[in-house]
Each structure stands twice: as C-alpha cells, then as structure tokens.
Design a protein around this motif. Structure first.
Motif, PDB file in Angstrom:
ATOM      1  N   ASN A 207     -10.419   2.442   0.192  1.00 42.33           N
ATOM      2  CA  ASN A 207     -10.135   1.268   1.007  1.00 42.33           C
ATOM      3  C   ASN A 207      -9.237   1.664   2.172  1.00 42.33           C
ATOM      4  OD1 ASN A 207      -9.931  -1.338   1.923  1.00 42.33           O
ATOM      5  ND2 ASN A 207      -8.418  -1.959   0.410  1.00 42.33           N
ATOM      6  N   PRO A 208      -9.765   2.341   3.173  1.00 39.22           N
ATOM      7  CA  PRO A 208      -8.922   2.924   4.207  1.00 39.22           C
ATOM      8  C   PRO A 208      -8.475   1.972   5.308  1.00 39.22           C
ATOM      9  CG  PRO A 208     -11.201   3.500   4.579  1.00 39.22           C
ATOM     10  CD  PRO A 208     -11.172   2.737   3.290  1.00 39.22           C
ATOM     11  N   THR A 209      -9.031   0.777   5.380  1.00 36.12           N
ATOM     12  CA  THR A 209      -8.618  -0.147   6.439  1.00 36.12           C
ATOM     13  C   THR A 209      -7.157  -0.508   6.248  1.00 36.12           C
ATOM     14  OG1 THR A 209     -10.839  -1.052   6.742  1.00 36.12           O
ATOM     15  CG2 THR A 209      -8.987  -2.445   7.404  1.00 36.12           C
ATOM     16  N   ALA A 210      -6.318  -0.181   7.233  1.00 30.21           N
ATOM     17  CA  ALA A 210      -4.872  -0.397   7.110  1.00 30.21           C
ATOM     18  C   ALA A 210      -4.196  -0.023   8.421  1.00 30.21           C
ATOM     19  CB  ALA A 210      -4.278   0.439   5.980  1.00 30.21           C
ATOM     20  N   PHE A 211      -2.902  -0.265   8.455  1.00 28.01           N
ATOM     21  CA  PHE A 211      -2.025   0.119   9.568  1.00 28.01           C
ATOM     22  C   PHE A 211      -1.292   1.378   9.120  1.00 28.01           C
ATOM     23  CE2 PHE A 211       0.227  -0.197  13.302  1.00 28.01           C
ATOM     24  CZ  PHE A 211       1.547  -0.623  13.226  1.00 28.01           C
ATOM     25  N   TYR A 212      -1.434   2.468   9.890  1.00 28.80           N
ATOM     26  CA  TYR A 212      -0.841   3.738   9.512  1.00 28.80           C
ATOM     27  C   TYR A 212       0.339   4.048  10.428  1.00 28.80           C
ATOM     28  CZ  TYR A 212      -4.830   4.433   6.487  1.00 28.80           C
ATOM     29  OH  TYR A 212      -5.768   4.287   5.498  1.00 28.80           O
ATOM     30  N   LEU A 213       1.460   4.372   9.811  1.00 29.40           N
ATOM     31  CA  LEU A 213       2.693   4.629  10.553  1.00 29.40           C
ATOM     32  C   LEU A 213       3.181   6.040  10.287  1.00 29.40           C
ATOM     33  CD1 LEU A 213       4.300   1.218   9.785  1.00 29.40           C
ATOM     34  CD2 LEU A 213       4.088   2.113  12.106  1.00 29.40           C
TER      35      LEU A 213
ATOM     36  N   SER B 135      -1.783   8.497  17.964  1.00 28.79           N
ATOM     37  CA  SER B 135      -3.044   8.139  18.597  1.00 28.79           C
ATOM     38  C   SER B 135      -4.179   8.347  17.614  1.00 28.79           C
ATOM     39  CB  SER B 135      -3.266   8.975  19.871  1.00 28.79           C
ATOM     40  OG  SER B 135      -3.356  10.348  19.545  1.00 28.79           O
ATOM     41  N   PRO B 136      -5.259   7.578  17.756  1.00 28.56           N
ATOM     42  CA  PRO B 136      -5.384   6.439  18.666  1.00 28.56           C
ATOM     43  C   PRO B 136      -4.629   5.222  18.136  1.00 28.56           C
ATOM     44  CG  PRO B 136      -7.334   6.610  17.320  1.00 28.56           C
ATOM     45  CD  PRO B 136      -6.463   7.778  16.944  1.00 28.56           C
TER      46      PRO B 136
ATOM     47  N   GLY C  29      21.618  12.205   1.820  1.00 29.68           N
ATOM     48  CA  GLY C  29      22.643  11.273   2.279  1.00 29.68           C
ATOM     49  C   GLY C  29      22.360  10.682   3.629  1.00 29.68           C
ATOM     50  N   THR C  30      21.270  11.116   4.233  1.00 28.06           N
ATOM     51  CA  THR C  30      20.897  10.538   5.523  1.00 28.06           C
ATOM     52  C   THR C  30      19.454  10.076   5.412  1.00 28.06           C
ATOM     53  OG1 THR C  30      20.123  12.644   6.408  1.00 28.06           O
ATOM     54  CG2 THR C  30      22.437  12.121   6.715  1.00 28.06           C
ATOM     55  N   GLY C  31      18.789   9.916   6.536  1.00 25.54           N
ATOM     56  CA  GLY C  31      17.371   9.614   6.461  1.00 25.54           C
ATOM     57  C   GLY C  31      16.893   8.513   7.350  1.00 25.54           C
ATOM     58  N   GLU C  32      17.628   8.197   8.417  1.00 27.60           N
ATOM     59  CA  GLU C  32      17.097   7.193   9.338  1.00 27.60           C
ATOM     60  C   GLU C  32      15.754   7.668   9.859  1.00 27.60           C
ATOM     61  OE1 GLU C  32      19.440   6.507  12.786  1.00 27.60           O
ATOM     62  OE2 GLU C  32      17.899   5.279  13.749  1.00 27.60           O
ATOM     63  N   LEU C  33      14.757   6.799   9.805  1.00 27.69           N
ATOM     64  CA  LEU C  33      13.414   7.123  10.257  1.00 27.69           C
ATOM     65  C   LEU C  33      13.176   6.597  11.663  1.00 27.69           C
ATOM     66  CD1 LEU C  33      11.336   6.290   7.062  1.00 27.69           C
ATOM     67  CD2 LEU C  33      11.849   8.551   7.964  1.00 27.69           C
ATOM     68  N   PHE C  34      12.480   7.403  12.440  1.00 25.45           N
ATOM     69  CA  PHE C  34      12.040   6.995  13.771  1.00 25.45           C
ATOM     70  C   PHE C  34      10.515   6.895  13.702  1.00 25.45           C
ATOM     71  CE2 PHE C  34      15.992   7.581  16.099  1.00 25.45           C
ATOM     72  CZ  PHE C  34      16.728   8.324  15.190  1.00 25.45           C
ATOM     73  N   PHE C  35       9.992   5.727  14.029  1.00 23.81           N
ATOM     74  CA  PHE C  35       8.564   5.466  13.855  1.00 23.81           C
ATOM     75  C   PHE C  35       7.804   5.546  15.171  1.00 23.81           C
ATOM     76  CE2 PHE C  35       7.907   4.098   9.528  1.00 23.81           C
ATOM     77  CZ  PHE C  35       9.179   3.756   9.095  1.00 23.81           C
ATOM     78  N   GLY C  36       6.530   5.942  15.051  1.00 23.61           N
ATOM     79  CA  GLY C  36       5.593   5.745  16.140  1.00 23.61           C
ATOM     80  C   GLY C  36       5.119   4.301  16.132  1.00 23.61           C
ATOM     81  N   GLU C  37       4.260   3.959  17.089  1.00 21.38           N
ATOM     82  CA  GLU C  37       3.807   2.573  17.208  1.00 21.38           C
ATOM     83  C   GLU C  37       2.670   2.241  16.252  1.00 21.38           C
ATOM     84  OE1 GLU C  37       5.009   1.462  21.794  1.00 21.38           O
ATOM     85  OE2 GLU C  37       2.938   1.992  21.352  1.00 21.38           O
ATOM     86  N   GLY C  38       2.180   3.226  15.543  1.00 16.40           N
ATOM     87  CA  GLY C  38       1.178   2.978  14.524  1.00 16.40           C
ATOM     88  C   GLY C  38      -0.252   3.111  15.009  1.00 16.40           C
ATOM     89  N   SER C  39      -1.138   3.317  14.049  1.00 11.51           N
ATOM     90  CA  SER C  39      -2.581   3.374  14.301  1.00 11.51           C
ATOM     91  C   SER C  39      -3.271   2.399  13.358  1.00 11.51           C
ATOM     92  CB  SER C  39      -3.132   4.779  14.034  1.00 11.51           C
ATOM     93  OG  SER C  39      -2.628   5.725  14.948  1.00 11.51           O
TER      94      SER C  39
ATOM     95  N   ARG D 225      14.029  -3.782  10.255  1.00 12.92           N
ATOM     96  CA  ARG D 225      13.427  -5.022  10.695  1.00 12.92           C
ATOM     97  C   ARG D 225      12.051  -4.682  11.270  1.00 12.92           C
ATOM     98  NH1 ARG D 225      15.194  -9.886  14.494  1.00 12.92           N
ATOM     99  NH2 ARG D 225      13.146 -10.261  15.431  1.00 12.92           N
ATOM    100  N   GLN D 226      11.067  -5.514  10.915  1.00  6.74           N
ATOM    101  CA  GLN D 226       9.724  -5.303  11.447  1.00  6.74           C
ATOM    102  C   GLN D 226       9.198  -6.614  12.011  1.00  6.74           C
ATOM    103  OE1 GLN D 226       6.621  -4.080   8.673  1.00  6.74           O
ATOM    104  NE2 GLN D 226       5.534  -2.979  10.300  1.00  6.74           N
ATOM    105  N   ASP D 227       8.878  -6.603  13.276  1.00  8.08           N
ATOM    106  CA  ASP D 227       8.237  -7.753  13.908  1.00  8.08           C
ATOM    107  C   ASP D 227       6.737  -7.642  13.692  1.00  8.08           C
ATOM    108  OD1 ASP D 227      10.768  -7.296  16.185  1.00  8.08           O
ATOM    109  OD2 ASP D 227      10.491  -9.183  15.119  1.00  8.08           O
ATOM    110  N   CYS D 228       6.064  -8.784  13.849  1.00  5.44           N
ATOM    111  CA  CYS D 228       4.647  -8.856  13.531  1.00  5.44           C
ATOM    112  C   CYS D 228       3.839  -7.814  14.296  1.00  5.44           C
ATOM    113  CB  CYS D 228       4.139 -10.262  13.843  1.00  5.44           C
ATOM    114  SG  CYS D 228       2.484 -10.568  13.255  1.00  5.44           S
ATOM    115  N   ARG D 229       3.092  -7.004  13.581  1.00  2.00           N
ATOM    116  CA  ARG D 229       2.190  -6.016  14.139  1.00  2.00           C
ATOM    117  C   ARG D 229       2.908  -4.917  14.935  1.00  2.00           C
ATOM    118  NH1 ARG D 229      -2.983  -7.490  13.440  1.00  2.00           N
ATOM    119  NH2 ARG D 229      -3.797  -6.147  15.096  1.00  2.00           N
ATOM    120  N   LYS D 230       4.180  -4.705  14.609  1.00  2.00           N
ATOM    121  CA  LYS D 230       4.959  -3.656  15.263  1.00  2.00           C
ATOM    122  C   LYS D 230       5.465  -2.662  14.218  1.00  2.00           C
ATOM    123  CE  LYS D 230       5.077  -5.407  19.486  1.00  2.00           C
ATOM    124  NZ  LYS D 230       4.515  -4.687  20.656  1.00  2.00           N
TER     125      LYS D 230
END
Lengths: 114, 111
Positions: free
Chosen positions: A84-90, A7-8, A99-109, B37-42
């Motif tokens: 230049n901070p305008t961006a999508f942050y994950l 968030s946000p 040997g592992t490392g699958e990432l689980f992401f949030g929906e981003g800001s 895989r990444q969909d647009c804006r996701k």
C-alpha cells in the motif's frame, strides 16, 4: 541557503512499478531519515542512516530500500513489494548525537499508486 | 505497546483557552524529546525541545516526567493560528539517533 530537497513533490505510478524518491541535504548532517505519513496519522520510520554506507531498518521497512553512498544523499526506492505505497513521504536529517536529535525536514513527496 | 503514544484528539477549544497534550514513551533509555507542529499538508517543524527541568517559550510550556515516562505540552491563551497537528517525538537510540513519532494530536481553535 542550507536545507533538504526532496523530489519529485508529486508522483503517480502504476501498480507493480518501482519508484525512487530523491532526498538531498546540504546541512552537512551525518544522519538522515525516511518517514511515511498516511492521512490523519503520525510519522512512521522506514529507514535511517547514521553515516555513509550504513543504514538501519525502521518500523516499516518491508517493501522499501535505500542507499547511502554520499553524505548528502539518501534516496528511497518504493518497490512493487510494498502493498500500500500511496502516502506522503518525508525525508529528514539531523546531527546524530545521543541526547539530541532535532530533525530538519524536506517538503515531502506525495506518492499515489493508480 | 507502541513506542510512543499520544492523545489522538481532536481537540476543539475556544480562542484564549488553555490546552494540554500528553505523550507517553515505552523505552526508559530514551535520550531526548521534542514537540513538532505540522500544518495541513506540510512538513513538521520543531516547536520545542523538552528538557528534564521543563522549558517555556512564550505561551508554550513543555515538561518531561522520566519516572512516569511521559512528556507534556501546554498551550496558554490559545490563538487561531495555533490550529495544527502537534506531534511528539522521542529519540529512543542509546548510541545512535532513532527518532520515533507519536500519532499526532489535532488541535482546532475556534473564534
């Protein structure tokens, strides 16, 4: 349900202002990450943390700061020094084992500097 | 040289075609490899992990070539729903997990 909450979702700021993006996870993962994505680009690593009270710089840490006081939380501050901070942050988390490392992401800001 | 490099694309192929992406990495000590895989804006979502022996999941096949330091993703019988950006990711940490992404390859499937 377990997951990562960012968030946000959308944030606007004026030039010269610091802003803090929140990231909380209830997956009981030790490792947490912050990435930045610009339009049409891949993800670039800002900071990552393997355990509480420890974190390392990624490839583009300048102008950013983080803290890891709790396992569940890894907030990112975008400072006025970031040119230049305008961006999508994950934010993401994982179980930090070699040997592992699958990432689980949030929906981003999405941060926009006006 | 970037730590992880990927075909920039875009790839525009007809439905039913077979398409392949490659991704090279520079650190020979890299531990594990993934396609997202990444969909647009996701946010990105894991498509497949990549194992030394190669692995297949339906129409998707991932392979790892440690000698040449690249991973590949093959999509057979492509569907319209496969249109997305495909990102390779490499865990380049030796004792810890530092996960670096490629720049992504955009795929568009046309009817």
């Amino acid at each position: 349900d377990g997951g990562i909450t960012q968030s946000p979702k959308y944030l606007f700021r004026k030039e010269g202002q610091n802003v803090t993006l929140s990231c909380e996870q209830n997956l009981n993962h030790d490792a947490m990450y912050w990435y930045r994505q610009d339009p049409g680009q891949g993800l670039r690593l800002i900071y990552y943390s393997q355990i509480v009270n420890d974190f390392q710089k990624g490839d583009i840490a300048e102008g950013y700061s983080v803290s890891r006081e709790k396992k569940e939380s890894f907030p990112l501050t975008v400072t006025s020094a970031q040119k230049n901070p305008t961006a999508f942050y994950l934010c993401a988390s994982s179980i930090p084992r070699p040997g592992t490392g699958e990432l689980f992401f949030g929906e981003g800001s999405r941060l926009t500097v006006l | 040289r970037k730590e992880v490099e990927q075909d920039p694309g875009p790839f525009n192929v007809p439905e039913g075609a077979t398409v392949a992406f490659n991704c090279t990495y520079s650190n020979s000590a890299s531990q594990s490899f993934f396609w997202y895989r990444q969909d647009c804006r996701k946010e990105p979502k894991l498509l497949m992990s990549v194992y030394s022996s190669g692995n297949e999941d339906g129409r998707f096949t991932a392979q790892l070539n440690r000698a040449s330091q690249y991973i590949s993703l093959l999509i057979r019988d492509s569907k319209l729903s496969d249109s997305a950006t495909y990102l390779c990711a490499v865990n380049i940490g030796s004792s810890a997990s530092k996960i670096i992404f490629g720049s992504g390859t955009r795929l568009s499937i046309r009817p």
